[in-house]
Design a protein around this motif. Structure first.
Motif, PDB file in Angstrom:
ATOM      1  N   ALA A 119       7.261   2.385   8.817  1.00 19.02           N
ATOM      2  CA  ALA A 119       6.388   3.261   8.027  1.00 19.02           C
ATOM      3  C   ALA A 119       6.284   4.653   8.642  1.00 19.02           C
ATOM      4  O   ALA A 119       5.661   5.547   8.067  1.00 19.02           O
ATOM      5  CB  ALA A 119       5.003   2.627   7.897  1.00 19.02           C
ATOM      6  N   SER A 136       0.831  -1.197   0.000  1.00 21.27           N
ATOM      7  CA  SER A 136       0.000   0.000   0.000  1.00 21.27           C
ATOM      8  C   SER A 136       0.865   1.246   0.000  1.00 21.27           C
ATOM      9  O   SER A 136       1.959   1.232   0.569  1.00 21.27           O
ATOM     10  CB  SER A 136      -0.927  -0.001   1.211  1.00 21.27           C
ATOM     11  OG  SER A 136      -0.190   0.224   2.381  1.00 21.27           O
ATOM     12  N   ASN A 147       0.558   5.866  -0.143  1.00 18.26           N
ATOM     13  CA  ASN A 147      -0.289   7.056  -0.153  1.00 18.26           C
ATOM     14  C   ASN A 147       0.142   7.931  -1.317  1.00 18.26           C
ATOM     15  O   ASN A 147       1.321   8.043  -1.619  1.00 18.26           O
ATOM     16  CB  ASN A 147      -0.146   7.812   1.163  1.00 18.26           C
ATOM     17  CG  ASN A 147      -0.667   6.989   2.331  1.00 18.26           C
ATOM     18  OD1 ASN A 147      -1.673   6.300   2.201  1.00 18.26           O
ATOM     19  ND2 ASN A 147       0.034   7.020   3.438  1.00 18.26           N
ATOM     20  N   TYR A 173       4.940   5.436  11.789  1.00 18.48           N
ATOM     21  CA  TYR A 173       3.738   5.724  12.577  1.00 18.48           C
ATOM     22  C   TYR A 173       3.833   5.307  14.043  1.00 18.48           C
ATOM     23  O   TYR A 173       2.863   5.437  14.777  1.00 18.48           O
ATOM     24  CB  TYR A 173       2.508   5.038  11.943  1.00 18.48           C
ATOM     25  CG  TYR A 173       2.212   5.558  10.570  1.00 18.48           C
ATOM     26  CD1 TYR A 173       1.825   6.873  10.380  1.00 18.48           C
ATOM     27  CD2 TYR A 173       2.356   4.745   9.447  1.00 18.48           C
ATOM     28  CE1 TYR A 173       1.585   7.376   9.123  1.00 18.48           C
ATOM     29  CE2 TYR A 173       2.115   5.234   8.183  1.00 18.48           C
ATOM     30  CZ  TYR A 173       1.729   6.550   8.031  1.00 18.48           C
ATOM     31  OH  TYR A 173       1.499   7.045   6.782  1.00 18.48           O
ATOM     32  N   SER A 204      -3.149  -2.577  10.146  1.00 17.08           N
ATOM     33  CA  SER A 204      -3.619  -1.316   9.553  1.00 17.08           C
ATOM     34  C   SER A 204      -3.446  -0.187  10.556  1.00 17.08           C
ATOM     35  O   SER A 204      -3.614  -0.379  11.761  1.00 17.08           O
ATOM     36  CB  SER A 204      -5.069  -1.411   9.076  1.00 17.08           C
ATOM     37  OG  SER A 204      -5.870  -2.026  10.047  1.00 17.08           O
ATOM     38  N   TRP A 227      -4.026   4.996   6.877  1.00 16.40           N
ATOM     39  CA  TRP A 227      -2.755   5.551   6.416  1.00 16.40           C
ATOM     40  C   TRP A 227      -1.784   4.464   6.002  1.00 16.40           C
ATOM     41  O   TRP A 227      -0.852   4.710   5.258  1.00 16.40           O
ATOM     42  CB  TRP A 227      -2.102   6.394   7.514  1.00 16.40           C
ATOM     43  CG  TRP A 227      -2.714   7.727   7.641  1.00 16.40           C
ATOM     44  CD1 TRP A 227      -3.926   8.014   8.199  1.00 16.40           C
ATOM     45  CD2 TRP A 227      -2.172   8.975   7.170  1.00 16.40           C
ATOM     46  NE1 TRP A 227      -4.159   9.362   8.110  1.00 16.40           N
ATOM     47  CE2 TRP A 227      -3.106   9.975   7.490  1.00 16.40           C
ATOM     48  CE3 TRP A 227      -0.990   9.334   6.527  1.00 16.40           C
ATOM     49  CZ2 TRP A 227      -2.893  11.307   7.173  1.00 16.40           C
ATOM     50  CZ3 TRP A 227      -0.780  10.666   6.226  1.00 16.40           C
ATOM     51  CH2 TRP A 227      -1.733  11.636   6.540  1.00 16.40           C
ATOM     52  N   PHE A 228      -1.963   3.304   6.571  1.00 18.50           N
ATOM     53  CA  PHE A 228      -0.977   2.255   6.312  1.00 18.50           C
ATOM     54  C   PHE A 228      -1.659   0.904   6.407  1.00 18.50           C
ATOM     55  O   PHE A 228      -2.501   0.693   7.280  1.00 18.50           O
ATOM     56  CB  PHE A 228       0.144   2.363   7.343  1.00 18.50           C
ATOM     57  CG  PHE A 228       1.172   1.266   7.251  1.00 18.50           C
ATOM     58  CD1 PHE A 228       2.037   1.194   6.167  1.00 18.50           C
ATOM     59  CD2 PHE A 228       1.260   0.278   8.238  1.00 18.50           C
ATOM     60  CE1 PHE A 228       2.982   0.181   6.075  1.00 18.50           C
ATOM     61  CE2 PHE A 228       2.201  -0.733   8.155  1.00 18.50           C
ATOM     62  CZ  PHE A 228       3.060  -0.773   7.065  1.00 18.50           C
ATOM     63  N   SER A 229      -1.312  -0.005   5.486  1.00 21.08           N
ATOM     64  CA  SER A 229      -1.819  -1.371   5.609  1.00 21.08           C
ATOM     65  C   SER A 229      -0.753  -2.334   5.100  1.00 21.08           C
ATOM     66  O   SER A 229       0.005  -2.002   4.185  1.00 21.08           O
ATOM     67  CB  SER A 229      -3.121  -1.541   4.832  1.00 21.08           C
ATOM     68  OG  SER A 229      -2.998  -1.041   3.520  1.00 21.08           O
ATOM     69  N   LYS A 230      -0.712  -3.495   5.730  1.00 19.30           N
ATOM     70  CA  LYS A 230       0.335  -4.461   5.383  1.00 19.30           C
ATOM     71  C   LYS A 230      -0.092  -5.828   5.913  1.00 19.30           C
ATOM     72  O   LYS A 230      -0.776  -5.920   6.925  1.00 19.30           O
ATOM     73  CB  LYS A 230       1.639  -4.008   6.060  1.00 19.30           C
ATOM     74  CG  LYS A 230       2.807  -4.924   5.887  1.00 19.30           C
ATOM     75  CD  LYS A 230       3.827  -4.341   4.942  1.00 19.30           C
ATOM     76  CE  LYS A 230       4.846  -5.389   4.570  1.00 19.30           C
ATOM     77  NZ  LYS A 230       5.948  -4.886   3.797  1.00 19.30           N
ATOM     78  N   HIS A 263      -5.252   6.550  -0.430  1.00 16.83           N
ATOM     79  CA  HIS A 263      -4.508   5.363  -0.014  1.00 16.83           C
ATOM     80  C   HIS A 263      -4.718   4.319  -1.106  1.00 16.83           C
ATOM     81  O   HIS A 263      -5.854   3.961  -1.416  1.00 16.83           O
ATOM     82  CB  HIS A 263      -5.045   4.860   1.331  1.00 16.83           C
ATOM     83  CG  HIS A 263      -4.254   3.731   1.919  1.00 16.83           C
ATOM     84  ND1 HIS A 263      -2.967   3.889   2.374  1.00 16.83           N
ATOM     85  CD2 HIS A 263      -4.556   2.436   2.123  1.00 16.83           C
ATOM     86  CE1 HIS A 263      -2.517   2.730   2.834  1.00 16.83           C
ATOM     87  NE2 HIS A 263      -3.469   1.818   2.695  1.00 16.83           N
TER      88      HIS A 263
END
Ligand SMILES: Nc1ncnc2c1ncn2[C@@H]1O[C@H](COP(=O)(O)OP(=O)(O)OP(=O)(O)O)[C@@H](O)[C@H]1O
Ligand SMILES: [Mg+2]
Length: 411
Positions: free
Chosen positions: A313, A86, A88, A315, A217, A225-228, A157
């Motif tokens: 990432a 993912s 942004n 965060y 997430s 904002w972030f997913s993996k 995203h």
């Protein structure tokens, strides 16, 4: 006017396939059917055996159909696996018409620009999620249509996955005569089921620790904002017990659920349990502390890897609401306390939110987080992956994947 329709979520997990059928009346989700079957054709969240996956899906869908007394022909299906990436992105367009009123077409135009990134041939877009629009510098707008401005920006995203992994999943579902309303990233689905809007606003990380994958997430200011997806979860704990205690895999799974804990120090020296030996002709007595000593380092590894992803990432310091854990492995005794002590942040188990009715006592278990999230996604999801299909630009697979949500079920 009362608006009523059926929405179906299909969670094809590594350990189980779960199908949830919901009747949605004015946005209220009432679950009217559920089917579940052991998953046989997946490894680490990805289809590796199409025939066996089809069988597992068929069984879960039929069970749900019988219970709900409807025919399922259209589903929201979850996808996971370490092939998921993912990023942004953002884009800007000018509004040049004299009235400067932003239209739907302007929104499509800016989203289209933000989604246009070079992709390798074996990768395709799964989600295009607008996080916020900015009109002439004013941030935080969720729907700019009707506003006046000269400059429209969007932050999106983008979620991508391997063409092969997506295609195999699609084949399994479509070979049963079921159409796919949309493929949904599992971490996103789970987050819709268990995170509160306050947590998402403040900043939170969600871990869905299942059998084969841990889905991560991160949410801030209400948006993803972030997913993996990382390919390590509960099955690895079971495997460690199999090896460490020399016991069959089913027995390792049983004792993990019944006696497992990841707090070695909380176990008394005198706590013992009987475990079947390999070959199945006898049992032996082992200390529960030994079991905990096998589990603890693996849980530590899973959580550390997930937290490292969040840190990499950028965060790690942006999640004041802490960590929420769900998925089957979140049921492991001591995991909340363990994570809390190790990372010094608030940690809680995810709960199914208000606004979900029917079979609540059954679906309250964290193993249904993705399934419930798929239903919520079907009702509330705002994703521009579909824009592409309706504008007829892509043809082929994507058009079929993201075709407009029509009528779901025939009675
Ligand atoms: N009480 C429990 N204690 C520890 N682990 C548990 C417990 N209950 C279930 N699990 C584990 O949870 C895992 C299954 O979780 P879940 O149903 O969320 O996975 P899945 O969705 O099939 O897989 P994935 O999402 O990884 O593809 C199994 O590894 C199982 O052993
Ligand atoms: Mg799962």
């Amino acid at each position: 006017m009362r608006r009523e329709r059926l929405v179906v979520g299909l969670d094809v997990g590594t350990t189980k396939v779960c199908c949830l059928v919901a009747n949605v009346v004015d946005g209220i989700i009432e679950i009217i059917g559920m089917g579940m079957s052991p998953s046989r054709g997946l490894e680490k969240g990805v289809v590796v055996d199409i025939g066996r996956t089809i069988q597992s899906i068929r069984k879960a869908v039929e069970e749900a159909e019988n219970m709900a007394d409807v025919r399922v022909d259209n589903v929201f299906v979850g996808i996971a696996g370490k092939h998921i990436r993912s990023i942004n992105n953002s884009a800007t367009v000018s509004i040049t018409r004299p009235d400067r009123i932003i239209t739907k077409e302007d929104v499509h135009r800016v989203v289209e620009a933000a989604r246009t990134i070079p992709l390798p041939p074996d990768v395709e877009l799964i989600h295009v999620i607008p996080r916020q629009y900015i009109v002439d510098g004013q941030e935080g707008i969720t729907d700019p249509v009707g506003m006046t401005g000269t400059r429209l920006e969007v932050d999106v995203h983008l979620v991508m996955g391997s063409v092969t992994a997506v295609h195999n999943l699609v084949r399994c579902v479509e070979s049963l005569g079921i159409r796919i309303a949309q493929i949904v990233l599992e971490p996103l689905a789970s987050s819709m089921a268990v995170l509160s809007s306050a947590e998402k606003e403040l900043g939170v990380v969600l871990l869905d620790i299942g059998g084969g994958t841990t889905d991560i997430s991160v949410f801030r200011s209400g948006d993803i904002w972030f997913s993996k997806v990382i390919p390590i979860a509960g099955e690895h704990i079971t495997n460690d017990i199999t090896v460490g205690l020399q016991t069959p895999i089913e027995e390792a799974e049983r004792i993990k659920k019944e006696y497992g804990t990841c707090l070695v120090d909380a176990v008394g020296d005198d706590e013992k349990l009987d475990v079947a030996t390999i070959g199945g002709d006898g049992t032996k007595t082992v200390s529960r502390k030994k079991l905990a000593k096998i589990i603890e380092p693996r849980v530590e590894e899973i959580l550390d890897l997930a937290v490292q992803e969040v840190e990499d990432a950028g965060y790690r310091d942006l999640i004041p609401a802490g960590m929420v854990i769900t998925g089957g492995t979140s049921l492991l005794e001591g995991i909340v306390e363990f994570a809390q002590q190790r990372y010094g942040i608030p940690v809680r188990r995810g709960r199914i939110p208000q606004g979900i009715h029917g079979l609540r006592d059954i679906v309250e278990s964290p193993i249904y987080a993705t399934g419930i999230g798929l239903l919520k996604y079907g009702v509330e999801g705002r994703d521009f992956a579909r824009v592409k299909a309706t504008r007829g630009r892509s043809g082929g697979l994507l058009t079929r994947l993201f075709g407009w949500f029509k009528k779901f079920l025939r009675g």
